[in-house]
Design a protein around this motif. Structure first.
Motif, mmCIF file in Angstrom:
data_model
loop_
_atom_site.group_PDB
_atom_site.id
_atom_site.type_symbol
_atom_site.label_atom_id
_atom_site.label_comp_id
_atom_site.label_asym_id
_atom_site.label_seq_id
_atom_site.Cartn_x
_atom_site.Cartn_y
_atom_site.Cartn_z
ATOM 1 N N ASN A 175 0.807 -1.221 0.000
ATOM 2 C CA ASN A 175 0.000 0.000 0.000
ATOM 3 C C ASN A 175 0.839 1.269 0.000
ATOM 4 O O ASN A 175 0.352 2.340 0.324
ATOM 5 N N SER A 176 2.100 1.130 -0.341
ATOM 6 C CA SER A 176 2.934 2.314 -0.529
ATOM 7 C C SER A 176 3.944 1.986 -1.605
ATOM 8 O O SER A 176 4.220 0.825 -1.881
ATOM 9 N N ASN A 177 4.437 3.017 -2.241
ATOM 10 C CA ASN A 177 5.428 2.807 -3.304
ATOM 11 C C ASN A 177 6.840 2.693 -2.758
ATOM 12 O O ASN A 177 7.801 2.635 -3.521
ATOM 13 N N ALA A 178 6.959 2.679 -1.433
ATOM 14 C CA ALA A 178 8.283 2.521 -0.819
ATOM 15 C C ALA A 178 8.860 1.164 -1.226
ATOM 16 O O ALA A 178 8.164 0.151 -1.211
ATOM 17 N N GLY A 179 10.126 1.150 -1.567
ATOM 18 C CA GLY A 179 10.750 -0.098 -1.999
ATOM 19 C C GLY A 179 12.255 0.021 -2.019
ATOM 20 O O GLY A 179 12.852 0.676 -1.161
ATOM 21 N N ILE A 180 12.876 -0.604 -3.007
ATOM 22 C CA ILE A 180 14.327 -0.581 -3.111
ATOM 23 C C ILE A 180 14.813 0.870 -3.167
ATOM 24 O O ILE A 180 14.327 1.673 -3.970
ATOM 25 N N GLY A 181 15.727 1.185 -2.267
ATOM 26 C CA GLY A 181 16.288 2.534 -2.251
ATOM 27 C C GLY A 181 15.553 3.529 -1.371
ATOM 28 O O GLY A 181 16.071 4.615 -1.100
ATOM 29 N N THR A 182 14.345 3.181 -0.927
ATOM 30 C CA THR A 182 13.616 4.100 -0.045
ATOM 31 C C THR A 182 14.352 4.232 1.285
ATOM 32 O O THR A 182 14.699 3.234 1.910
ATOM 33 N N ARG A 183 14.577 5.472 1.701
ATOM 34 C CA ARG A 183 15.317 5.732 2.935
ATOM 35 C C ARG A 183 14.332 6.117 4.035
ATOM 36 O O ARG A 183 13.650 7.150 3.949
ATOM 37 N N THR A 184 14.265 5.263 5.073
ATOM 38 C CA THR A 184 13.319 5.460 6.170
ATOM 39 C C THR A 184 14.058 5.885 7.426
ATOM 40 O O THR A 184 14.979 5.203 7.875
ATOM 41 N N LEU A 185 13.652 7.017 7.999
ATOM 42 C CA LEU A 185 14.242 7.471 9.254
ATOM 43 C C LEU A 185 13.662 6.670 10.402
ATOM 44 O O LEU A 185 12.440 6.584 10.546
ATOM 45 N N GLN A 186 14.526 6.070 11.229
ATOM 46 C CA GLN A 186 14.058 5.286 12.368
ATOM 47 C C GLN A 186 13.843 6.243 13.545
ATOM 48 O O GLN A 186 14.775 6.581 14.263
ATOM 49 N N PHE A 187 12.594 6.659 13.743
ATOM 50 C CA PHE A 187 12.272 7.700 14.724
ATOM 51 C C PHE A 187 11.834 7.123 16.067
ATOM 52 O O PHE A 187 12.299 7.541 17.123
ATOM 53 N N ALA A 188 10.924 6.170 16.044
ATOM 54 C CA ALA A 188 10.311 5.695 17.293
ATOM 55 C C ALA A 188 11.282 4.869 18.128
ATOM 56 O O ALA A 188 12.029 4.045 17.602
ATOM 57 N N PRO A 189 11.294 5.066 19.463
ATOM 58 C CA PRO A 189 12.083 4.178 20.327
ATOM 59 C C PRO A 189 11.550 2.751 20.240
ATOM 60 O O PRO A 189 10.379 2.531 19.891
ATOM 61 N N LEU A 190 12.397 1.768 20.561
ATOM 62 C CA LEU A 190 11.962 0.366 20.488
ATOM 63 C C LEU A 190 10.795 0.067 21.418
ATOM 64 O O LEU A 190 10.065 -0.896 21.206
#
Length: 590
Positions: A175-190
């Motif tokens: 449900n999103s076009n995110a894929g190879i090469g998409t850069r995701t910022l890891q914001f939420a604490p574990l």
């Protein structure tokens, strides 16, 4: 078809094995390296903790943290995040409830966790050897355990299984076009469930997880510049953080054009003028409003795209995810018609297995329910109020009980009330969440207490030893008695608003003298809602929070053209301390 998160990761690995999987501080590892190092650590876990079902993991951000998450799943165990900045008493409560024996952490944290009677397996101790993928037996009903505030006075551990999480990240990937090469910022604490989504929805689509320094998460300008410089495409963050981000973007004229997907959850989304302005300046960014308690993770979602000027002021929470059903029921547990308000119940694959070592609470919240067709379904009672709209979307309408959200954290006032009444000198306590500054909420504790034994300062210091900062009330109101309803219950609506008079503190009041001192005092007085602020009064001991600190720094810059790093406010949390810091030439004028 893979039946676990780690099996899905391994199944897809060959498609992007040489691409960057995780980045942090100019270092990165490929998917192949991530898999190999996770295999090595999984083998180590099996060697040292073969009987353990749950393995702890430090929440300190690093590439090793991501490796450890995957390794724990590969070893057939569930992971339990522990935040080393929490008070020891709180951590010991979680450790005891989870019957935890082992934790994965950096060598610099080994002694800390050893003192909590945990066996620390450090990332640096793992042998560098070639280990192939190995299918260790695993519990399908348990991939991680996350603790939330509990109404019984004890935190409760939510156990979410592989099927629910597979359903979530597979929906996310389609449900999103995110894929190879998409850069995701890891914001939420574990410790937040969103951390699983941003990490593993990236790792099964060939994208790159970009880690950031912890302190930058509370510095919106640095965060925005990082997003822009690092060409971040996707970010998951609570609404209150998004609010500060958009305010800063407008003030500093920073609009990261790389940003394409923004996911928000945890609180009621409001489409403010600042939000409209921010998204109008981005080329093709889409905003996703997600809903779901920890017991289900994400179970509904609304996509907002097109002209932000046309977005509704209070968006709905969208429609259910695949394999998930939302039921709106009345007091008799019967589904109501569209447009009628009722309690929101959830059924389907997204449900947690229950609460760890807490069968009574599990049986209270997760029940077998017979629907109108006579079919029995296992459901989770959220306690949220909602209604179906004519177009099939669901409108969130708040809580049916007293549970609150503060900066994305779920808090049961009953837990705080029990803890407060256990403090010396306190006989009764009521805790409310009240609207505060700039749309923020704050916790207010009303106490019946012996003034010879307790005051605002002493009770705050006692709570800091046992609770994380976000759970400590900003204000304590001392009353001789609570107002009562005709039935003899505490009338929460009749409790008085907190007095703005400066509370009794150990340090004597010292009035601001210079223009600079008076300006900061006026600003703090407005932010913290006290009539006067002394030169030596402590920002955080007067009810300041990380969010109010962000607000303070922004207003100092916008109203007085003074730029102070937010870390400086933590180092020098008094007016006198800040003024001295500025006098020594640290000020940056804009």
């Amino acid at each position: 078809m893979p039946h676990s998160i780690h099996q899905l990761f391994e199944h897809l690995l060959s498609q992007w094995s040489d691409l960057p999987a995780v980045e942090h501080n100019n270092h990165s590892i490929t998917y192949l390296e991530l898999n190999q190092r996770a295999n090595q650590l999984a083998f180590e876990i099996q060697q040292k903790a073969p009987e353990s079902v749950i393995i702890g993991i430090s929440t300190t951000r690093s590439i090793d943290m991501v490796i450890a998450m995957l390794a724990i799943l590969k070893s057939g165990k569930a992971y339990l995040p522990l935040n080393p900045t929490y008070p020891n008493a709180r951590l010991l409560e979680l450790i005891d409830n989870a019957e935890l024996e082992f934790i994965l952490c950096d060598y610099s944290e080994e002694q800390f966790f050893n003192k909590l009677e945990l066996n620390a397996v450090t990332y640096q101790s793992v042998k560098n050897q070639e280990i192939a993928n190995h299918s260790f037996p695993f519990f399908e009903e348990r991939a991680y355990v996350l603790y939330t505030s509990g109404s019984t006075g004890k935190p409760k551990g939510v156990c979410l299984g592989h099927a629910a999480l597979l359903n979530l990240i597979q929906w996310q990937s389609t449900n999103s076009n995110a894929g190879i090469g998409t850069r995701t910022l890891q914001f939420a604490p574990l410790t937040f469930d969103a951390s699983f989504e941003d990490i593993f929805s990236t790792l099964i689509t060939g994208g790159t997880i970009v880690l950031i320094e912890e302190q930058w998460l509370i510095e919106p300008e640095k965060l925005l510049r990082f997003i822009d410089q690092q060409k971040i495409n996707r970010i998951f963050l609570p609404f209150v953080a998004l609010q500060f981000l958009t305010d800063t973007a407008i003030a500093q004229n920073i609009y990261p054009q790389s940003l394409q997907y923004v996911m928000t959850a945890g609180e009621q989304l409001k489409i403010t003028p600042q939000l409209v302005s921010f998204f109008s300046k981005l080329s093709n960014a889409v905003l996703f409003n997600q809903y779901g308690p920890t017991e289900t993770h994400v179970c509904t979602c609304l996509r907002l795209d097109g002209d932000p000027q046309q977005w509704p002021a209070l968006p709905s929470i969208g429609i259910p995810l695949p394999n998930t059903q939302i039921h709106i029921v009345d007091e008799e547990a019967k589904e109501v018609d569209h447009g009628v308000v009722g309690e929101l119940w959830v059924s389907g694959v997204c449900l947690a297995n229950g609460y760890l070592n807490n069968p009574s609470m599990t049986h209270e919240k997760f029940v077998d329910w017979t629907d109108a067709k006579g079919q029995i379904q296992r459901i989770y009672k959220t306690g949220d109020l909602a209604k179906y709209l004519p177009d099939g979307n669901i409108e969130f309408l708040g809580r049916k009980d007293d549970q609150v959200k503060i900066a994305g954290h779920r808090i049961e006032p009953a837990e705080l009330e029990l803890i407060l009444t256990n403090q010396t000198g306190v006989s009764q306590a009521v805790v409310l969440a009240q609207d505060h500054n700039n749309g923020l909420k704050r916790l207010v504790a009303y106490l019946i207490a012996n003034p010879q034994q307790v005051n605002q300062e002493s009770i705050r210091m006692a709570l800091k030893k046992i609770l994380p900062d976000y759970m400590i009330p900003a204000v304590f109101v001392f009353l001789d008695e609570f107002p009562k309803t005709s039935s003899g219950k505490v009338d929460r609506k009749a409790l008085p608003k907190p007095d703005r008079r400066r509370p009794v503190l150990s340090q004597l009041y010292k009035a601001p003298q210079t223009t600079l001192e008076k300006n900061i005092a006026t600003l703090w007085s407005d932010l913290l809602q006290w009539d006067t602020i002394g030169l030596n009064d402590h920002f955080f001991e007067l009810g300041g929070s990380s969010l109010l600190a962000i607000n303070c720094i922004a207003r100092l810059r916008n109203e007085y053209q003074i730029t102070i790093p937010i870390t400086t406010l933590y180092q020098y949390p008094t007016i006198d301390g800040l003024v001295n810091w500025l006098k020594h030439g640290h000020q940056k004028n804009e």
